[in-house]
Design a protein around this motif. Sequence first.
Motif, PDB file in Angstrom:
ATOM      1  N   THR A 126     -51.697 -12.367  -8.821  1.00 23.03           N
ATOM      2  CA  THR A 126     -50.876 -13.390  -9.251  1.00 23.03           C
ATOM      3  C   THR A 126     -51.536 -12.917 -10.625  1.00 23.03           C
ATOM      4  OG1 THR A 126     -51.633 -15.822  -9.756  1.00 23.03           O
ATOM      5  CG2 THR A 126     -53.734 -14.483  -9.929  1.00 23.03           C
ATOM      6  N   ALA A 127     -51.095 -13.593 -11.859  1.00 25.38           N
ATOM      7  CA  ALA A 127     -50.876 -13.704 -13.744  1.00 25.38           C
ATOM      8  C   ALA A 127     -52.251 -14.095 -14.179  1.00 25.38           C
ATOM      9  CB  ALA A 127     -50.110 -14.046 -14.266  1.00 25.38           C
ATOM     10  N   TRP A 128     -52.783 -13.341 -15.200  1.00 25.62           N
ATOM     11  CA  TRP A 128     -53.991 -13.290 -15.104  1.00 25.62           C
ATOM     12  C   TRP A 128     -53.832 -15.199 -16.509  1.00 25.62           C
ATOM     13  CZ3 TRP A 128     -58.388 -12.117 -14.669  1.00 25.62           C
ATOM     14  CH2 TRP A 128     -60.104 -12.629 -15.967  1.00 25.62           C
ATOM     15  N   LYS A 129     -52.825 -15.850 -16.183  1.00 28.74           N
ATOM     16  CA  LYS A 129     -53.010 -17.169 -17.223  1.00 28.74           C
ATOM     17  C   LYS A 129     -53.740 -17.555 -15.863  1.00 28.74           C
ATOM     18  CE  LYS A 129     -47.773 -17.733 -16.010  1.00 28.74           C
ATOM     19  NZ  LYS A 129     -47.043 -18.003 -16.672  1.00 28.74           N
ATOM     20  N   ASN A 130     -52.896 -17.948 -14.364  1.00 31.73           N
ATOM     21  CA  ASN A 130     -53.377 -18.463 -13.752  1.00 31.73           C
ATOM     22  C   ASN A 130     -54.566 -18.056 -13.045  1.00 31.73           C
ATOM     23  OD1 ASN A 130     -50.989 -19.212 -13.037  1.00 31.73           O
ATOM     24  ND2 ASN A 130     -50.135 -17.674 -11.673  1.00 31.73           N
ATOM     25  N   VAL A 131     -55.357 -16.863 -13.795  1.00 30.04           N
ATOM     26  CA  VAL A 131     -56.628 -16.712 -13.467  1.00 30.04           C
ATOM     27  C   VAL A 131     -57.824 -17.611 -14.474  1.00 30.04           C
ATOM     28  CG1 VAL A 131     -58.714 -15.047 -13.162  1.00 30.04           C
ATOM     29  CG2 VAL A 131     -55.953 -14.849 -12.591  1.00 30.04           C
ATOM     30  N   GLU A 132     -57.085 -17.829 -15.442  1.00 27.22           N
ATOM     31  CA  GLU A 132     -57.882 -18.278 -16.560  1.00 27.22           C
ATOM     32  C   GLU A 132     -57.850 -20.124 -16.431  1.00 27.22           C
ATOM     33  OE1 GLU A 132     -56.750 -15.866 -21.132  1.00 27.22           O
ATOM     34  OE2 GLU A 132     -56.046 -17.127 -19.880  1.00 27.22           O
ATOM     35  N   LYS A 133     -57.039 -20.484 -15.513  1.00 26.64           N
ATOM     36  CA  LYS A 133     -56.873 -21.855 -14.852  1.00 26.64           C
ATOM     37  C   LYS A 133     -58.554 -22.520 -14.105  1.00 26.64           C
ATOM     38  CE  LYS A 133     -51.831 -22.578 -16.407  1.00 26.64           C
ATOM     39  NZ  LYS A 133     -50.455 -22.974 -16.027  1.00 26.64           N
ATOM     40  N   ALA A 134     -58.412 -21.077 -12.328  1.00 27.77           N
ATOM     41  CA  ALA A 134     -58.760 -21.409 -12.162  1.00 27.77           C
ATOM     42  C   ALA A 134     -60.700 -21.249 -12.810  1.00 27.77           C
ATOM     43  CB  ALA A 134     -59.001 -20.308 -11.157  1.00 27.77           C
ATOM     44  N   ILE A 135     -60.375 -20.958 -13.459  1.00 31.74           N
ATOM     45  CA  ILE A 135     -61.736 -20.132 -13.703  1.00 31.74           C
ATOM     46  C   ILE A 135     -62.270 -21.474 -14.798  1.00 31.74           C
ATOM     47  CG2 ILE A 135     -63.058 -18.494 -15.653  1.00 31.74           C
ATOM     48  CD1 ILE A 135     -61.684 -16.558 -14.954  1.00 31.74           C
ATOM     49  N   ASP A 136     -61.624 -22.233 -15.493  1.00 32.00           N
ATOM     50  CA  ASP A 136     -61.595 -23.037 -16.134  1.00 32.00           C
ATOM     51  C   ASP A 136     -61.950 -24.184 -15.496  1.00 32.00           C
ATOM     52  OD1 ASP A 136     -61.317 -22.285 -18.638  1.00 32.00           O
ATOM     53  OD2 ASP A 136     -59.394 -23.027 -18.695  1.00 32.00           O
ATOM     54  N   ILE A 191     -60.042 -23.501  -7.831  1.00 29.83           N
ATOM     55  CA  ILE A 191     -59.228 -21.910  -7.518  1.00 29.83           C
ATOM     56  C   ILE A 191     -57.881 -21.987  -7.225  1.00 29.83           C
ATOM     57  CG2 ILE A 191     -61.347 -20.821  -7.779  1.00 29.83           C
ATOM     58  CD1 ILE A 191     -60.250 -19.481  -4.773  1.00 29.83           C
ATOM     59  N   LYS A 192     -57.475 -23.030  -7.295  1.00 30.52           N
ATOM     60  CA  LYS A 192     -56.239 -23.457  -6.555  1.00 30.52           C
ATOM     61  C   LYS A 192     -54.816 -22.699  -7.538  1.00 30.52           C
ATOM     62  CE  LYS A 192     -55.169 -27.323  -3.621  1.00 30.52           C
ATOM     63  NZ  LYS A 192     -55.397 -29.102  -3.138  1.00 30.52           N
ATOM     64  N   PRO A 193     -55.368 -22.811  -8.684  1.00 35.19           N
ATOM     65  CA  PRO A 193     -54.020 -22.399  -9.549  1.00 35.19           C
ATOM     66  C   PRO A 193     -53.807 -20.153  -9.570  1.00 35.19           C
ATOM     67  CG  PRO A 193     -55.545 -23.993 -10.492  1.00 35.19           C
ATOM     68  CD  PRO A 193     -56.434 -23.171  -9.506  1.00 35.19           C
ATOM     69  N   ALA A 194     -54.732 -20.014  -9.254  1.00 40.95           N
ATOM     70  CA  ALA A 194     -54.922 -18.668  -8.932  1.00 40.95           C
ATOM     71  C   ALA A 194     -53.780 -18.366  -7.474  1.00 40.95           C
ATOM     72  CB  ALA A 194     -56.261 -17.906  -9.080  1.00 40.95           C
ATOM     73  N   GLY A 195     -53.329 -19.006  -6.991  1.00 41.98           N
ATOM     74  CA  GLY A 195     -52.371 -19.097  -5.893  1.00 41.98           C
ATOM     75  C   GLY A 195     -53.371 -18.354  -4.759  1.00 41.98           C
ATOM     76  N   PHE A 196     -53.221 -18.150  -3.166  1.00 39.08           N
ATOM     77  CA  PHE A 196     -53.864 -17.474  -2.705  1.00 39.08           C
ATOM     78  C   PHE A 196     -55.222 -17.672  -2.396  1.00 39.08           C
ATOM     79  CE2 PHE A 196     -50.693 -14.994  -3.255  1.00 39.08           C
ATOM     80  CZ  PHE A 196     -49.941 -14.929  -2.241  1.00 39.08           C
ATOM     81  N   PHE A 197     -55.469 -20.239  -2.237  1.00 37.59           N
ATOM     82  CA  PHE A 197     -56.327 -20.411  -2.772  1.00 37.59           C
ATOM     83  C   PHE A 197     -57.092 -20.252  -1.665  1.00 37.59           C
ATOM     84  CE2 PHE A 197     -54.307 -24.170  -1.955  1.00 37.59           C
ATOM     85  CZ  PHE A 197     -54.420 -24.546  -0.823  1.00 37.59           C
ATOM     86  N   ASN A 198     -56.976 -20.265  -0.131  1.00 33.80           N
ATOM     87  CA  ASN A 198     -57.572 -20.515   1.467  1.00 33.80           C
ATOM     88  C   ASN A 198     -58.608 -18.820   1.026  1.00 33.80           C
ATOM     89  OD1 ASN A 198     -57.567 -22.847   2.599  1.00 33.80           O
ATOM     90  ND2 ASN A 198     -55.075 -22.188   2.342  1.00 33.80           N
ATOM     91  N   GLN A 199     -57.861 -17.804   1.195  1.00 37.56           N
ATOM     92  CA  GLN A 199     -57.903 -16.875   1.225  1.00 37.56           C
ATOM     93  C   GLN A 199     -59.453 -16.454   0.055  1.00 37.56           C
ATOM     94  OE1 GLN A 199     -55.078 -13.412   0.712  1.00 37.56           O
ATOM     95  NE2 GLN A 199     -55.282 -12.945   2.618  1.00 37.56           N
ATOM     96  N   LYS A 200     -59.263 -16.925  -1.323  1.00 41.59           N
ATOM     97  CA  LYS A 200     -60.066 -16.389  -2.263  1.00 41.59           C
ATOM     98  C   LYS A 200     -61.023 -17.089  -1.904  1.00 41.59           C
ATOM     99  CE  LYS A 200     -56.038 -14.718  -5.136  1.00 41.59           C
ATOM    100  NZ  LYS A 200     -55.444 -14.951  -6.868  1.00 41.59           N
ATOM    101  N   GLY A 201     -60.772 -18.347  -1.803  1.00 38.87           N
ATOM    102  CA  GLY A 201     -62.526 -19.438  -1.789  1.00 38.87           C
ATOM    103  C   GLY A 201     -62.899 -18.445  -0.789  1.00 38.87           C
ATOM    104  N   LEU A 202     -62.376 -17.412   0.225  1.00 35.04           N
ATOM    105  CA  LEU A 202     -63.097 -17.145   1.324  1.00 35.04           C
ATOM    106  C   LEU A 202     -64.279 -15.567   0.510  1.00 35.04           C
ATOM    107  CD1 LEU A 202     -61.588 -17.488   4.377  1.00 35.04           C
ATOM    108  CD2 LEU A 202     -63.580 -18.072   4.673  1.00 35.04           C
ATOM    109  N   TYR A 203     -62.749 -15.179  -0.220  1.00 37.05           N
ATOM    110  CA  TYR A 203     -63.635 -13.799  -0.895  1.00 37.05           C
ATOM    111  C   TYR A 203     -64.489 -13.933  -1.642  1.00 37.05           C
ATOM    112  CZ  TYR A 203     -58.511 -11.357   0.635  1.00 37.05           C
ATOM    113  OH  TYR A 203     -58.166 -10.919   2.223  1.00 37.05           O
ATOM    114  N   LEU A 204     -64.700 -14.937  -2.553  1.00 43.12           N
ATOM    115  CA  LEU A 204     -65.870 -15.162  -3.386  1.00 43.12           C
ATOM    116  C   LEU A 204     -66.609 -15.545  -3.135  1.00 43.12           C
ATOM    117  CD1 LEU A 204     -63.983 -17.332  -5.736  1.00 43.12           C
ATOM    118  CD2 LEU A 204     -64.629 -15.181  -6.234  1.00 43.12           C
ATOM    119  N   LYS A 205     -66.395 -16.095  -1.259  1.00 44.19           N
ATOM    120  CA  LYS A 205     -68.075 -16.290  -0.963  1.00 44.19           C
ATOM    121  C   LYS A 205     -68.427 -15.169  -0.469  1.00 44.19           C
ATOM    122  CE  LYS A 205     -69.963 -20.655   0.243  1.00 44.19           C
ATOM    123  NZ  LYS A 205     -71.160 -21.178  -0.307  1.00 44.19           N
ATOM    124  N   GLY A 264     -63.310 -13.406 -11.112  1.00 44.82           N
ATOM    125  CA  GLY A 264     -62.098 -12.498 -11.691  1.00 44.82           C
ATOM    126  C   GLY A 264     -61.725 -11.821 -11.476  1.00 44.82           C
ATOM    127  N   ALA A 265     -61.600 -11.162 -11.473  1.00 43.95           N
ATOM    128  CA  ALA A 265     -61.279  -9.527 -10.249  1.00 43.95           C
ATOM    129  C   ALA A 265     -61.269  -9.883  -8.821  1.00 43.95           C
ATOM    130  CB  ALA A 265     -62.594  -8.697 -10.297  1.00 43.95           C
TER     131      ALA A 265
END
Length: 209
Positions: free
Chosen positions: A40-50, A75-89, A33-34
């Motif tokens: 992005t707004a937390w509501k979008n994070v919740e959708k991505a985590i779901d 994680i598309k709902p959280a936006g910047f999914f290409n970038q954040k996907g790499l960050y999560l990895k 989540g961090a």
Amino acid sequence: MRELLLEVFNKLLDRYGKQHWWPAQTKDEVVIGAILTQNTAWKNVEKAIDNLKKARLCSLNDINKAELDLIKEAIKPAGFFNQKGLYLKNVATFFHKHGGFDQLSKFNASKLRELLLSIKGVGRETADSILLYAFEKPMFVVDAYTKKFLKRHEILTSDDYELVQRFFMENLPKDVGLFNEYHALIVKNAKEYCRTKPICRGCPLEDLL
């Protein structure tokens, strides 16, 4: 200044009560989540985590093993999914390499912060959120809401992250629970009253303006 900061805390706590942060079921979910909440707004994070949960990818171990495209799709709902996907990895690989929470918890807060900041995609706010909410280390989290709150009440005008963080940590008891609740209450008050166009009437801190 210690008395003022504690007075602010007590006023916010009296109004809003405990916020029960971070809103997550596991420590892994806090870390995920961090990363996802960046810009992005937390509501979008919740959708991505779901989505991650439905895909059985809501753990650092699973993310470490998963195909990057699967993570990005979830994680598309959280936006910047290409970038954040790499960050999560990157984060998942880091935890795997260092033995997970059990081994990393053995480092003191300062050293662990240094290690987290070495990960591409982890900045100071993200690292400190992980330290406070996942590792339960006494590290005050600073965000835009915190800086706005301090400026509007003429407590501190600096935008420097480290300076603002030191201001809180040097003037408050070094307590994980206090740091946790204080940050959450500042965010809550910012959303209710201290907006871009502030609503000062009725604010629990109105008499401190």
